[in-house]
Design an enzyme around this catalytic site. Structure first.
Site, PDB file in Angstrom:
ATOM      1  N   GLU A   1      -9.161  11.065   2.962  1.00 40.95           N
ATOM      2  CA  GLU A   1      -9.297  10.097   4.050  1.00 40.95           C
ATOM      3  C   GLU A   1      -9.521  10.834   5.365  1.00 40.95           C
ATOM      4  O   GLU A   1      -8.923  11.886   5.617  1.00 40.95           O
ATOM      5  CB  GLU A   1      -8.063   9.203   4.161  1.00 40.95           C
ATOM      6  CG  GLU A   1      -8.193   8.136   5.250  1.00 40.95           C
ATOM      7  CD  GLU A   1      -7.247   6.965   5.076  1.00 40.95           C
ATOM      8  OE1 GLU A   1      -7.283   6.057   5.938  1.00 40.95           O
ATOM      9  OE2 GLU A   1      -6.489   6.938   4.087  1.00 40.95           O
TER      10      GLU A   1
ATOM     11  N   GLU B   1       0.853  -1.190   0.000  1.00 41.94           N
ATOM     12  CA  GLU B   1       0.000   0.000   0.000  1.00 41.94           C
ATOM     13  C   GLU B   1       0.889   1.241   0.000  1.00 41.94           C
ATOM     14  O   GLU B   1       1.966   1.236   0.602  1.00 41.94           O
ATOM     15  CB  GLU B   1      -0.877  -0.022   1.248  1.00 41.94           C
ATOM     16  CG  GLU B   1      -1.924   1.072   1.329  1.00 41.94           C
ATOM     17  CD  GLU B   1      -2.736   0.971   2.609  1.00 41.94           C
ATOM     18  OE1 GLU B   1      -3.943   1.219   2.560  1.00 41.94           O
ATOM     19  OE2 GLU B   1      -2.147   0.639   3.670  1.00 41.94           O
TER      20      GLU B   1
END
Length: 224
Positions: A205, A117
């Protein structure tokens, strides 16, 4: 006497109201969030996920645009971009980002073999999301110093430990050009070997924070 009897009957009458059981009460107070989904919209890949603990509304707009409004309560991430991603993409970011506390605007994606990631963080609130990562160095990209680092996370199934690479911009911004190749070159020089891109998006986010974002993304690689 009759009057007294009428009063007695009225005052002694019991009126029953329906009651909610525990599950119904919990559902009544559960935060409402746009259901998790991913796919294509307006010629772009989109991704939206939340843990369901934060009131949040994610909306795909025309082309490479999206809108997200959220309140504090949990973790969520959403945005638009491409699938698959690539090491070398020039991404133009524009729009309005009003995230505070623990929220950030980043190029976000995955490499698949092995699973890795990554985040290129353009803006974050008072909380640096890479605070506990291992510092690998710095790199200058797109007019600013970025701190590059590596951390790990547990997979969603709880069975694997996955590496996570970070590049966090010191001179924060909510728009501009991101040359992803600059960051991948820096990460690969520190040991990143994974290939085969999954999706690559410009993400908003939030984690126990609140805010609003209406962002537009574009791939301007062909214009160079």
């Amino acid at each position: 006497m009759l009057k007294s009897l009428v009063v007695l009957l009225l005052t002694s009458r019991v009126i029953a109201f329906p009651t909610l059981d525990t599950d119904q009460t919990a559902a009544l107070h559960k935060p409402q969030a746009t259901p998790n989904s991913q796919g294509t919209h307006g010629g772009f890949f989109y991704y939206w996920w939340s843990d369901g603990q934060s009131p949040a509304a994610y909306t795909n707009l025309d082309g490479g645009s999206y809108c997200l409004r959220w309140e504090s309560g949990g973790n969520l991430i959403g945005g638009k971009g491409w699938s698959p991603g690539t090491d070398n993409r020039t991404i133009q970011i524009s729009g309005t980002f009003q995230g505070v506390e623990n929220s950030y605007l980043a190029v976000y994606g995955w490499l698949e073999t092995p699973k890795v990631e990554y985040y290129i963080v353009e803006y974050h609130g008072v909380f640096n999301p890479a605070y506990d990562a291992q510092i690998l160095g710095t790199v200058i990209c797109d007019g600013s110093v970025y701190d590059i680092s590596r951390s790990t996370r547990v997979s969603s199934g709880g069975t694997k430990i996955l590496p996570r690479y970070w590049s966090v911009r010191r001179n924060k911004r909510t728009g501009g050009t991101v040359q992803t190749g600059c960051h991948f070159d820096a990460w690969r020089s520190t040991g990143l070997s994974a290939a085969d891109h999954g999706f690559q998006i410009v993400a908003t986010e939030g984690y126990f924070s609140s805010g609003f974002a209406e962002m537009t993304v574009a791939d301007t690689s062909a214009e160079e």
